[in-house]
Design a protein around this motif. Structure first.
Motif, mmCIF file in Angstrom:
data_model
loop_
_atom_site.group_PDB
_atom_site.id
_atom_site.type_symbol
_atom_site.label_atom_id
_atom_site.label_comp_id
_atom_site.label_asym_id
_atom_site.label_seq_id
_atom_site.Cartn_x
_atom_site.Cartn_y
_atom_site.Cartn_z
ATOM 1 N N SER A 30 -58.689 151.161 7.296
ATOM 2 C CA SER A 30 -59.814 150.535 8.295
ATOM 3 C C SER A 30 -59.341 151.410 9.677
ATOM 4 O O SER A 30 -58.224 151.712 9.948
ATOM 5 C CB SER A 30 -59.376 149.071 8.427
ATOM 6 O OG SER A 30 -59.826 148.447 7.367
ATOM 7 N N CYS B 239 -64.604 150.521 7.982
ATOM 8 C CA CYS B 239 -63.676 150.845 6.917
ATOM 9 C C CYS B 239 -64.318 152.031 6.079
ATOM 10 O O CYS B 239 -65.381 152.371 5.992
ATOM 11 C CB CYS B 239 -63.892 149.672 5.979
ATOM 12 S SG CYS B 239 -63.063 149.895 4.370
ATOM 13 N N GLY C 158 -58.090 137.896 4.911
ATOM 14 C CA GLY C 158 -59.405 138.785 5.414
ATOM 15 C C GLY C 158 -60.557 137.887 5.097
ATOM 16 O O GLY C 158 -61.772 138.436 4.921
ATOM 17 N N ARG D 34 -53.469 145.071 5.051
ATOM 18 C CA ARG D 34 -54.613 145.863 5.079
ATOM 19 C C ARG D 34 -53.835 147.191 5.926
ATOM 20 O O ARG D 34 -53.240 146.891 6.998
ATOM 21 C CB ARG D 34 -55.382 145.290 6.062
ATOM 22 C CG ARG D 34 -56.775 145.955 6.455
ATOM 23 C CD ARG D 34 -57.575 145.247 7.331
ATOM 24 N NE ARG D 34 -58.230 144.140 6.862
ATOM 25 C CZ ARG D 34 -58.325 142.841 7.331
ATOM 26 N NH1 ARG D 34 -57.614 142.364 8.019
ATOM 27 N NH2 ARG D 34 -59.201 141.742 6.586
ATOM 28 N N ASN E 33 -60.212 152.886 1.492
ATOM 29 C CA ASN E 33 -59.588 151.526 1.870
ATOM 30 C C ASN E 33 -58.815 151.586 3.020
ATOM 31 O O ASN E 33 -57.741 150.592 3.313
ATOM 32 C CB ASN E 33 -59.031 151.035 0.695
ATOM 33 C CG ASN E 33 -59.330 149.509 0.817
ATOM 34 O OD1 ASN E 33 -60.560 149.223 1.090
ATOM 35 N ND2 ASN E 33 -58.331 148.639 0.312
ATOM 36 N N TRP F 24 -63.761 145.171 8.490
ATOM 37 C CA TRP F 24 -62.401 145.509 7.816
ATOM 38 C C TRP F 24 -62.603 145.914 6.486
ATOM 39 O O TRP F 24 -63.594 145.317 5.616
ATOM 40 C CB TRP F 24 -61.552 144.315 8.026
ATOM 41 C CG TRP F 24 -61.028 144.109 9.570
ATOM 42 C CD1 TRP F 24 -61.435 142.940 10.012
ATOM 43 C CD2 TRP F 24 -60.428 144.920 10.178
ATOM 44 N NE1 TRP F 24 -60.752 142.823 11.286
ATOM 45 C CE2 TRP F 24 -59.997 144.080 11.488
ATOM 46 C CE3 TRP F 24 -59.586 146.042 10.310
ATOM 47 C CZ2 TRP F 24 -59.388 144.330 12.562
ATOM 48 C CZ3 TRP F 24 -58.867 146.472 11.475
ATOM 49 C CH2 TRP F 24 -58.715 145.685 12.675
ATOM 50 N N CYS F 25 -61.864 146.755 6.013
ATOM 51 C CA CYS F 25 -61.786 146.896 4.479
ATOM 52 C C CYS F 25 -61.222 145.619 3.788
ATOM 53 O O CYS F 25 -60.327 144.704 4.270
ATOM 54 C CB CYS F 25 -60.704 147.913 4.154
ATOM 55 S SG CYS F 25 -61.306 149.610 4.744
ATOM 56 N N LYS G 227 -59.375 142.662 1.423
ATOM 57 C CA LYS G 227 -58.061 142.622 0.631
ATOM 58 C C LYS G 227 -58.278 142.312 -0.669
ATOM 59 O O LYS G 227 -58.726 141.255 -1.079
ATOM 60 C CB LYS G 227 -57.183 141.704 1.653
ATOM 61 C CG LYS G 227 -56.804 141.938 2.794
ATOM 62 C CD LYS G 227 -55.749 140.701 3.440
ATOM 63 C CE LYS G 227 -54.992 141.357 4.591
ATOM 64 N NZ LYS G 227 -53.953 140.471 5.105
#
Length: 643
Positions: A451, A444, A345, A409, A449, A491-492, A494
């Motif tokens: 996405s 996100c 990520g 993810r 958590n 993105w959320c 990792k």
């Protein structure tokens, strides 16, 4: 300038020496600089710049180039492989011309062409219009949205052909550097120092890509459309935004201009250096018995030489090993920053920086270890084979780091459903009226958590941060999962914990053993064939390495990455690009490919070692390389230089 030479009959003859200089500039004092240390220094400088462009900036820029010109990974693989096609195309002419030209000056002329190609690579950036992302600044739910496409968003039809043409120029220009470059290093210094010299050259060559990874990573933080657009006007907040593309072209422009200056000194060297005879007076022959043949002056000399290599198991096994190695290496060089992006990520710039941080020390350390190991065994061919096999085995063991995976993810509609009871699918009841097709701006939900591909896919009505558009409230799809209704851009993250440090540690060791192999196997390749066939064997081997190794390697690597894609979006010009990969599949596919190629490398080395048969009395120190002459047929003893 001339020199006195005493032939075998005791007669003194005078021979005219090549002048030092170019473009009419050739003062006598310049000849004093025609020595091996000076040549090695300049050659390494050119190798750094070539590595920066070919193995560094291409890798760091590949994600930005894909975004800017709407390329799939397969297309970008073709773009990368074009360099190898160009190299392969000129290898036969280089082999034929090796004894007819000044090889050092040919390297300089080639580097001039590399500079032209690097500058040409920047042209598509300025042919294109403004970078467009459609109406993605209005990427929340909109029931009245009809299209995301603007007329100016389609790419220029000349861009991809120009990218390919620039790679052709760079490939043709770089070919002499790593063919004549290798042979001249061995030609101008003692064989006992070949391993060390190769280690220095290869180690320095890794500095170029590493500097490009670090510098290119920083350049990617600069907005690519300098002076043309403002990223905030497009709804792009910064380098962390997946739609961001950096100023990839600056590195190519700078390196291309510098290559003209580093190439110029090479154009001034003579065909033979002043200190060559003194350095090589103790060299002995280790040529394979069946290869100790001379076709000089015969009809079809070059084809007969190639046939000699083709019928020799040791030669072909060595070439097979290098071909398999180049196949996997070219894939790694081109795509490893992109792999790091998806496995952990990371942003494009940070993954490029991490790659450089790993490659610089491991390249130098690995090359040094390989060179010193070869020197410890006197660069004896059988021992070089065995040490290379040991490095290949360790390389395969360290490749197991690719089996270490971070948690995948969670992306709504891709690997988790919008509602626990619903099947997968990015279109759900909560966003069915939002017209989200082909919108990509990942967000996100920090609460759970999870996405989403965009605020639209999350069912968000409007941005709560009207200036930057980084946060959205009232997101119906997020609310359906029962934990919060706010999402934020990106993105959320990792949570890999210590796993990523174990991965990078093993990956660094894998890189170290890979670089350690290079000087060992190159020293062995130069010793197996006779002095007269050395350039031909390097070019012959590189033809195989490019046609069957690097070229399909980059394309196969790109196609392999595309097979692990879980979500494609379609651009306004009909092109498709992947926006999300299955990280577990991606790493496992690369591991299996790496393991197979290392197994093939080990088998090839085993065959080469088994079939190697040196000429009789190859260790006799009185058996010298009497055929190692350049322009004359005189005994190189008792020479004096005169101006």
């Amino acid at each position: 300038m001339s020199r006195k030479i005493v032939d075998s009959n005791g007669e003194v003859k005078r021979q005219k020496l090549d002048t030092c200089g170019c473009f009419g500039f050739s003062p006598p004092w310049l000849r004093k600089l025609a020595i091996f240390p000076v040549y090695m220094l300049i050659l390494c400088g050119n190798a750094i710049l070539q590595g920066m462009m070919v193995n560094g900036f291409i890798s760091t820029s590949i994600s930005s180039i894909e975004r800017r010109f709407s390329l799939t990974s397969t297309k970008s693989g073709i773009f990368s492989a074009t360099y190898d096609v160009a190299v392969a195309f000129v290898l036969f002419p280089l082999s034929w011309m090796a004894t007819r030209v000044n090889k050092v000056r040919s390297i300089g002329q080639g580097m001039m062409l590399v500079g032209v190609g690097a500058l040409m690579l920047c042209i598509p950036q300025f042919l294109e219009g403004q970078y467009q992302v459609g109406q993605l600044k209005f990427d929340h739910c909109d029931t009245n949205r009809t299209t995301l496409c603007d007329e100016s968003q389609a790419t220029n039809s000349l861009s991809f052909p120009l990218l390919i043409l620039s790679q052709i120029f760079i490939g043709i220009g770089a070919a002499p550097l790593f063919t004549y470059g290798y042979s001249t290093i061995d030609e101008f210094d003692a064989h006992t120092r070949t391993g060390t010299n190769m280690a220095i050259f290869m180690g320095v060559s890794t500095v170029g890509p590493a500097l490009a990874f670090i510098g290119g990573g920083q350049l990617l933080k600069i907005w690519g459309d300098i002076g043309k657009t403002n990223p905030s006007d497009l709804g792009i907040s910064g380098p962390e935004d997946p739609r961001w593309y950096g100023a990839w072209w600056i590195g190519f422009a700078a390196a291309g201009l510098l290559s003209f200056f580093t190439a110029l000194p090479l154009l001034m060297f003579p065909k033979k250096l002043n200190d060559t005879d003194e350095r090589k007076k103790k060299d002995t022959i280790q040529t394979h018995a069946s290869l100790n043949v001379d076709f000089s002056g015969e009809k079809w000399e070059q084809l007969k030489t190639f046939k000699l290599f083709l019928m020799n198991p040791t030669c072909m096994a060595l070439i097979a090993m290098q071909t398999f190695e180049s196949m996997i290496m070219n894939g790694y060089i081109t795509f490893i920053p992109k792999v790091f992006e998806n496995l952990f990520g990371l942003t494009s710039s940070w993954s490029s920086t991490v790659t450089g941080i790993l490659v610089i020390p491991m390249g130098i350390i690995g090359s040094y270890i390989g060179g010193k190991a070869g020197e410890m065994v006197g660069n004896k061919v059988p021992k070089l084979f065995k040490m290379t096999m040991a490095c290949v085995v360790m390389n395969a063991i360290c490749a197991c780091c690719l089996l270490l995976n971070c948690p995948e993810r969670e992306v709504a509609g891709i690997n988790v459903s919008y509602k626990d009871e619903n099947p997968f699918g990015i279109d759900a009841t909560c966003n069915s009226m939002c017209n989200c097709k082909n919108i990509f701006n990942p967000v996100c939900n920090k609460m759970n958590n999870v996405s989403y591909l965009s605020p639209c896919h999350a069912g968000c009505q409007a941005a709560s941060d009207a200036i930057l558009g980084n946060k959205w409230d009232s997101c119906g799809c997020a609310a359906e999962r029962g934990i919060g209704n706010r999402v934020e851009k990106g993105w959320c993250g990792k949570d890999c914990g210590l796993l990523q440090y174990v991965f990078f540690g093993l990956f660094a060791l894998m890189a170290c053993f890979t670089f350690a192999c290079a000087p060992l196997v190159q020293s062995a390749a130069l010793r197996v064939v006779s002095f007269k066939h050395r350039d031909a064997f390097i070019c012959f081997g590189w033809m195989w390495m490019r046609v069957l190794g690097s070229i399909p390697g980059a394309i196969a690597f790109g196609a392999l990455i595309d097979t692990s894609c879980t979500q494609w979006i379609e651009g306004c010009d009909g092109s498709k690009k992947c926006v999300l990969y299955n990280a577990r599949d991606l790493s496992h596919y690369i591991f299996y490919l790496t393991l197979c190629t290392k197994l093939c490398c080990f088998t090839a080395l085993l065959i080469a070692c088994k079939h190697y048969k040196p000429v009789p009395d190859c260790d006799d120190p009185t058996l010298k390389l009497e055929d190692m002459k350049f322009d004359d047929q005189f005994d190189p003893k008792n020479q004096q230089f005169e101006e």
